[in-house]
Structure formats: structure tokens, C-alpha cells
Design a protein around this motif. Structure first.
Motif, PDB file in Angstrom:
ATOM      1  N   LEU A 162      -5.874 -52.513 -17.616  1.00  0.00           N
ATOM      2  CA  LEU A 162      -6.649 -53.092 -16.521  1.00  0.00           C
ATOM      3  C   LEU A 162      -5.718 -53.416 -15.358  1.00  0.00           C
ATOM      4  O   LEU A 162      -4.719 -54.125 -15.529  1.00  0.00           O
ATOM      5  CB  LEU A 162      -7.357 -54.368 -16.982  1.00  0.00           C
ATOM      6  N   MET A 193      -8.629 -49.038 -15.926  1.00  0.00           N
ATOM      7  CA  MET A 193      -9.723 -49.648 -15.173  1.00  0.00           C
ATOM      8  C   MET A 193      -9.157 -50.414 -13.981  1.00  0.00           C
ATOM      9  O   MET A 193      -8.188 -51.171 -14.127  1.00  0.00           O
ATOM     10  CB  MET A 193     -10.527 -50.590 -16.064  1.00  0.00           C
ATOM     11  N   LYS A 195     -10.062 -53.200 -11.235  1.00  0.00           N
ATOM     12  CA  LYS A 195     -11.022 -54.265 -10.914  1.00  0.00           C
ATOM     13  C   LYS A 195     -10.463 -55.087  -9.765  1.00  0.00           C
ATOM     14  O   LYS A 195      -9.480 -55.786  -9.907  1.00  0.00           O
ATOM     15  CB  LYS A 195     -11.238 -55.166 -12.144  1.00  0.00           C
ATOM     16  N   SER A 212     -10.125 -42.819  -8.299  1.00  0.00           N
ATOM     17  CA  SER A 212     -10.907 -42.738  -9.537  1.00  0.00           C
ATOM     18  C   SER A 212     -11.726 -41.451  -9.614  1.00  0.00           C
ATOM     19  O   SER A 212     -12.024 -40.957 -10.702  1.00  0.00           O
ATOM     20  CB  SER A 212     -11.831 -43.952  -9.657  1.00  0.00           C
ATOM     21  N   ILE A 219     -11.167 -45.623 -13.868  1.00  0.00           N
ATOM     22  CA  ILE A 219     -12.520 -46.111 -13.601  1.00  0.00           C
ATOM     23  C   ILE A 219     -12.437 -47.255 -12.598  1.00  0.00           C
ATOM     24  O   ILE A 219     -11.724 -48.242 -12.831  1.00  0.00           O
ATOM     25  CB  ILE A 219     -13.208 -46.606 -14.887  1.00  0.00           C
ATOM     26  N   VAL A 221     -14.132 -50.332 -11.263  1.00  0.00           N
ATOM     27  CA  VAL A 221     -15.155 -51.239 -11.789  1.00  0.00           C
ATOM     28  C   VAL A 221     -15.894 -51.933 -10.647  1.00  0.00           C
ATOM     29  O   VAL A 221     -15.273 -52.589  -9.807  1.00  0.00           O
ATOM     30  CB  VAL A 221     -14.513 -52.290 -12.715  1.00  0.00           C
ATOM     31  N   GLU A 222     -17.207 -51.800 -10.634  1.00  0.00           N
ATOM     32  CA  GLU A 222     -18.030 -52.448  -9.608  1.00  0.00           C
ATOM     33  C   GLU A 222     -18.556 -53.808 -10.072  1.00  0.00           C
ATOM     34  O   GLU A 222     -18.873 -54.678  -9.252  1.00  0.00           O
ATOM     35  CB  GLU A 222     -19.221 -51.552  -9.243  1.00  0.00           C
ATOM     36  N   GLU A 223     -18.674 -53.994 -11.373  1.00  0.00           N
ATOM     37  CA  GLU A 223     -19.208 -55.241 -11.921  1.00  0.00           C
ATOM     38  C   GLU A 223     -18.346 -56.413 -11.473  1.00  0.00           C
ATOM     39  O   GLU A 223     -17.107 -56.327 -11.456  1.00  0.00           O
ATOM     40  CB  GLU A 223     -19.237 -55.156 -13.450  1.00  0.00           C
ATOM     41  N   PHE A 229     -13.790 -57.236 -18.822  1.00  0.00           N
ATOM     42  CA  PHE A 229     -12.721 -56.247 -18.699  1.00  0.00           C
ATOM     43  C   PHE A 229     -11.383 -56.797 -19.184  1.00  0.00           C
ATOM     44  O   PHE A 229     -10.551 -56.051 -19.694  1.00  0.00           O
ATOM     45  CB  PHE A 229     -12.671 -55.746 -17.259  1.00  0.00           C
TER      46      PHE A 229
END
Length: 284
Positions: A162, A193, A195, A212, A219, A221-223, A229
Motif C-alpha cells: 500500500l 495499491m 491510496k 495504474s 490499483i 483506490v477511490e474508496e 486497505f
């Protein structure tokens, strides 16, 4: 008693959720304040919420929980700072802005500093409670294990990394580590990921989204809630950010780039080009 959960940034939702759960358990009356820019991101749409300060004035609360740095002084209720992170080295963390009646501190380091400030200013109280967001890590420690195994199988790898830098232009590693992040993904094959903080610059968001799209094992991450995560990841890459302290509490390795922390208990890189080597060493 009547409570306000005061949210001006999306990170507040994850911090406030354990408090909301406790209020529900107690049968207490509460309302979320969600700034207009966050309405589309608000995860508790079936619960009482408003974007109107007038509504809050009419609500006549007894307590206002605030993870941010400011709250309207004229609202009724004990204005309670619960903080939005654990990075006490960041500029402004211990700045007294004279909005708050009560500081609920995360631990002894914060408690001692705010008690010193209490002696100086004399217009607020300090109680050490711990930080509510950390409850979620215990409650959901194994909640995403099935999703993690599916992600690893889909990407044909055995590790999730991450990258979660801060947004502050003077502290963020997002520009400096762009090439290192791409090299890391290309050379290791690990699932990476990305973020970003809610306030990250739009240009960096676009740059990493493009990255990405170029690499299947990156990836973006939009969340908004980072808790999931941090629980999914095997290793964290960051800079000067509270997420490092949160991640270390999960007993997993973290790597920072040019952190300003004075008490580093993890690998801190000072030059570009070292990231992949550091990741591989930490995973061993």
C-alpha cells in the motif's frame, strides 16, 4: 444528551464510526454534520445528517465531536477535539485555536503536551481516551481476508503493498517516488495499491491514475476509508503521515520517504532509487 458528529473531510467518517456505534448502543440522539462537498461520499445516508449550520443551531446539542481543527464557536455544546491522526510531528498538531472545550487525547505523548498547554491557557480540559479510529482495526482485523486471497489469486502474486502518502506539498513523497513506485510494480510483480489523502493535488491524482492504467498490478483506490486497505496490505509505503503509526500497530512493516518524525522505528529512505531494495528487505 444530543450529539453532533462534525465532518468537514472524508477521513472523518472512519474516525467517527466507532463513536457513532457507541451512541447507537446507548440509544443516544445524534446527527451528522456533512459539509456540502462530502454529501456524495457520505456512507451513512440513512442516518440523520445535514449540511446546514442553521440546522445545527436549532438542534441545540450537548456535545460536538470534531476530528478536524475547527468548529463554529457559536454552536451549543461541549466542543470536543478527537483528532484526525497520530502524527504529532506535523505542523499545527498542538496549536491551540481556542475552538475547543475538551481534548480527548490518543495516548501519553499527546496527553502530556496538551496538559502543558492547558496550564498555559487554562480554558480547556484534557482526558486521555485513546483514538476511536483504532477500534475499527480490532473489530475488522479478519474481515477482508477472503477479499485479500481473491486479489492475490487474480494478480498471481503473494503480497499486497500500500502506497499512502500525505498530501502536504512540503511533506508528500508522491512526486519524488513516482519512478520508484513504477519500478517497484514492474520488478516485483506485487499488487500495489495507491491510496491518496482526500486533499491530494489533482495533478498527482491524474498522474497516478494514468500509472495504474499502464500497469495491471497497480490499483488506484477511490474508496475514502483507508482502514480496509491498511488491513489488506502486507507492507506500507508513506512519508510523514499518521497512517504509519496506525500500520505499525498491526505489527506489519512500514517504509517512509524523508519523514520529519524524530522517533523513527521503521525504514526511512532519504534518496530516490532505494524503494524496491527496501521493500524486499522488509518483506524478508
Amino acid at each position: 444528551m444530543k450529539f453532533i458528529l462534525f465532518c468537514q473531510n472524508a477521513y472523518a467518517f472512519g474516525i467517527m464510526s466507532p463513536i457513532r456505534d457507541e451512541l447507537v448502543k446507548r440509544g443516544s440522539q445524534y446527527i451528522w454534520f456533512v459539509s456540502q462537498k462530502l454529501v456524495q461520499k457520505f456512507p451513512f445516508v440513512d442516518e440523520p445528517h445535514t449540511s446546514s449550520i442553521l440546522d445545527l443551531q436549532l438542534y441545540q446539542s450537548d456535545v460536538i465531536f470534531v476530528p478536524g481543527n475547527e468548529v463554529p464557536y457559536y454552536l451549543r455544546g461541549i466542543k470536543t477535539q478527537i483528532f484526525h491522526g497520530l502524527a504529532g510531528e506535523k505542523k499545527g498538531h498542538f496549536r491551540i485555536r481556542h475552538y475547543f472545550d475538551l481534548y480527548l487525547t490518543q495516548g501519553p505523548y499527546f496527553t502530556n503536551r496538551f496538559n502543558e498547554l492547558k496550564e498555559k491557557h487554562g480554558n480547556f480540559d484534557v482526558i486521555e481516551t485513546g483514538w476511536p479510529k483504532l477500534d475499527s482495526y480490532g473489530l475488522h482485523k479478519t474481515s477482508y481476508e477472503a477479499e485479500k486471497q481473491e486479489l492475490l489469486a487474480r494478480h498471481k502474486t503473494d503480497k499486497i503493498l500500500l502506497y499512502a502518502p500525505t498530501f502536504s506539498p512540503s511533506l508528500t513523497s508522491a512526486s519524488a517516488l513516482l519512478e520508484d513506485i513504477e519500478t517497484l510494480a514492474a520488478d516485483t510483480g506485487y499488487l500495489l495499491m495507491v491510496k491518496f489523502h482526500d486533499l491530494m493535488s489533482e495533478s498527482l491524482i491524474h498522474t497516478y491514475k494514468a500509472l495504474s492504467q499502464k500497469h495491471k498490478n497497480i490499483i488506484f483506490v477511490e474508496e475514502k476509508n483507508i482502514i480496509k486497505f491498511l488491513l489488506l496490505a502486507d507492507l506500507l509505503i508513506s512519508d510523514t503521515s499518521s497512517v504509519i503509526y496506525e500500520f505499525l500497530l498491526l505489527n506489519k512493516p512500514a517504509i517512509s520517504f524523508k519523514t520529519i518524525s524524530k522517533n523513527v522505528r521503521w525504514d526511512n529512505l532519504t534518496e530516490k532509487g532505494q524503494l524496491t531494495k527496501s521493500v524486499l528487505a522488509n518483506l524478508k
